[in-house]
Design an enzyme around this catalytic site. Structure first.
Site, PDB file in Angstrom:
ATOM      1  N   GLU A  13      39.149  -5.843   7.914  1.00  0.00           N
ATOM      2  CA  GLU A  13      38.441  -7.098   7.684  1.00  0.00           C
ATOM      3  C   GLU A  13      37.174  -7.225   8.523  1.00  0.00           C
ATOM      4  O   GLU A  13      36.324  -8.072   8.235  1.00  0.00           O
ATOM      5  CB  GLU A  13      39.382  -8.274   7.951  1.00  0.00           C
ATOM      6  CG  GLU A  13      40.536  -8.339   6.968  1.00  0.00           C
ATOM      7  CD  GLU A  13      41.585  -9.376   7.312  1.00  0.00           C
ATOM      8  OE1 GLU A  13      42.330  -9.785   6.399  1.00  0.00           O
ATOM      9  OE2 GLU A  13      41.683  -9.770   8.495  1.00  0.00           O
ATOM     10  N   GLY A  79      46.628 -14.823  -0.124  1.00  0.00           N
ATOM     11  CA  GLY A  79      47.338 -14.925  -1.391  1.00  0.00           C
ATOM     12  C   GLY A  79      46.990 -16.226  -2.085  1.00  0.00           C
ATOM     13  O   GLY A  79      46.893 -17.277  -1.453  1.00  0.00           O
ATOM     14  N   MET A 176      47.905 -15.979   7.323  1.00  0.00           N
ATOM     15  CA  MET A 176      48.682 -16.057   8.554  1.00  0.00           C
ATOM     16  C   MET A 176      47.884 -16.418   9.812  1.00  0.00           C
ATOM     17  O   MET A 176      48.449 -16.393  10.908  1.00  0.00           O
ATOM     18  CB  MET A 176      49.405 -14.718   8.777  1.00  0.00           C
ATOM     19  CG  MET A 176      50.350 -14.353   7.647  1.00  0.00           C
ATOM     20  SD  MET A 176      51.118 -12.722   7.824  1.00  0.00           S
ATOM     21  CE  MET A 176      52.199 -13.005   9.221  1.00  0.00           C
ATOM     22  N   GLU A 177      46.594 -16.754   9.677  1.00  0.00           N
ATOM     23  CA  GLU A 177      45.803 -17.033  10.870  1.00  0.00           C
ATOM     24  C   GLU A 177      44.891 -18.259  10.783  1.00  0.00           C
ATOM     25  O   GLU A 177      44.614 -18.907  11.797  1.00  0.00           O
ATOM     26  CB  GLU A 177      44.908 -15.822  11.227  1.00  0.00           C
ATOM     27  CG  GLU A 177      45.629 -14.573  11.613  1.00  0.00           C
ATOM     28  CD  GLU A 177      46.079 -13.741  10.423  1.00  0.00           C
ATOM     29  OE1 GLU A 177      47.062 -12.995  10.553  1.00  0.00           O
ATOM     30  OE2 GLU A 177      45.436 -13.853   9.339  1.00  0.00           O
ATOM     31  N   ASP A 200      46.097 -11.057  -3.550  1.00  0.00           N
ATOM     32  CA  ASP A 200      47.351 -11.058  -4.315  1.00  0.00           C
ATOM     33  C   ASP A 200      47.646 -12.481  -4.756  1.00  0.00           C
ATOM     34  O   ASP A 200      46.956 -13.427  -4.385  1.00  0.00           O
ATOM     35  CB  ASP A 200      48.505 -10.491  -3.465  1.00  0.00           C
ATOM     36  CG  ASP A 200      48.806 -11.352  -2.253  1.00  0.00           C
ATOM     37  OD1 ASP A 200      49.619 -12.277  -2.381  1.00  0.00           O
ATOM     38  OD2 ASP A 200      48.235 -11.096  -1.168  1.00  0.00           O
TER      39      ASP A 200
END
Length: 232
Positions: A13, A79, A176-177, A200
Site C-alpha cells: 500500500e 471490502g 482494519m485501521e 473484495d
C-alpha cells in the site's frame, strides 16, 4: 507549511509512494519505518504501520509527536459493504466508526467509545474534496464516491457479519485501521482522510477476489495519493 503523514497498513500500500518520493531520512520506531522526504514537491512522511487498530493508532501518535504532520492520509484496500461499490472502485471517507467497539451493556451506542461524545470521526472536508477531484483526473475510468468506513480487528468474509454491519452502521466499506487513525488524528486535531480501493466484496468471495485485486487496488490508491500532493 504543510507536512503530510501517509499511512498504509501493508507494504504494497505504500511501496509505490516510497519508490517515487525523494527520501531524506528513514527512522525506525515501534517496529515501523518512517520515510521522511518529498513527494511531488510536498514534505511527507510515508510509513507502513502494520495491520490492525493498535498499530495504526500508534503510528498516528508518532507522526504527531515526532514529525509534527499537519495532515494525515490513510491509503489502502477495503471490502465493499455498499452494493454500488464494486471491486476496483475507490471510497473516500466522510467519516469512520470502530464497529468492534461494544460497550452497549453500559448504555452506549454500538461503536461509541466511552469518554467521547461522537460516534463517528468526521474526515476533513478539504482533503475529501481534493481526493475525489484528483481521482476523477488520474483514474477517470474508476468510480469514486464518498462514504462511511467501519473498522475492526477482523477480516470480514462472512455474509452474516457483513449484513449485521450494514444494518448497524450503514457503512460503505470495511477494513482494519481507518477508524483508529481517524480517532487518533481527531484527538490530535490533525485533519485526516481515509482512501480505500475496493479489493473484495466482504463476503464469501473474499478468499478468491482478495489476492487477485489487492495489488491493483493498492496501486490505484497510491496513484491518487501521489497526485493529491500537487493540490495540497
Amino acid at each position: 507549511m504543510s507536512k503530510i503523514g501517509i499511512i498504509g497498513a501493508m507494504e504494497l500500500e505504500v511501496a509505490t509512494l516510497k519508490k517515487n518520493m525523494d527520501t531524506d531520512q528513514i527512522t525506525k520506531k515501534a517496529g515501523m519505518e518512517f520515510h521522511e522526504g518529498n513527494l511531488k514537491g510536498m514534505p511527507v512522511v510515508v510509513v507502513q504501520c502494520g495491520v490492525g487498530k493498535v498499530n495504526a493508532a500508534m503510528c498516528v501518535q508518532i507522526l504527531a509527536d515526532l514529525y509534527d504532520v499537519t495532515h494525515i492520509i490513510n491509503t489502502g484496500v477495503a471490502g465493499s459493504l455498499n452494493p454500488v461499490l464494486d471491486i476496483g472502485d475507490i471510497l473516500v471517507s466522510k467519516d469512520a466508526i470502530q464497529h468492534d467497539m461494544d460497550v452497549t451493556p453500559l448504555g452506549y451506542t454500538k461503536g461509541q467509545i466511552p469518554g467521547l461524545e461522537q460516534l463517528a470521526f468526521v474526515a476533513d472536508e478539504k482533503l475529501c474534496k481534493t481526493a475525489v477531484e484528483v481521482c476523477k483526473k488520474v483514474n477517470p475510468d474508476i468510480h469514486v464516491t464518498e462514504g462511511r468506513v467501519v473498522s475492526g480487528d477482523q477480516f470480514i468474509s462472512s455474509k452474516e457479519i457483513k449484513d449485521a454491519l450494514i444494518a448497524e452502521f450503514h457503512p460503505d466499506c470495511t477494513e482494519m485501521e481507518g477508524a483508529s487513525i481517524a480517532q487518533a488524528a481527531t484527538l490530535n486535531n490533525i485533519p485526516y482522510v481515509v482512501i480505500r480501493a475496493i479489493s473484495d466484496k466482504a463476503d464469501g468471495s473474499a478468499q478468491e477476489d482478495y489476492p487477485t485485486f489487492e495489488k491493483k487496488a493498492a496501486e490505484h490508491c497510491a496513484k491518487l495519493v501521489q497526485e493529491m500532493m500537487k493540490e495540497l
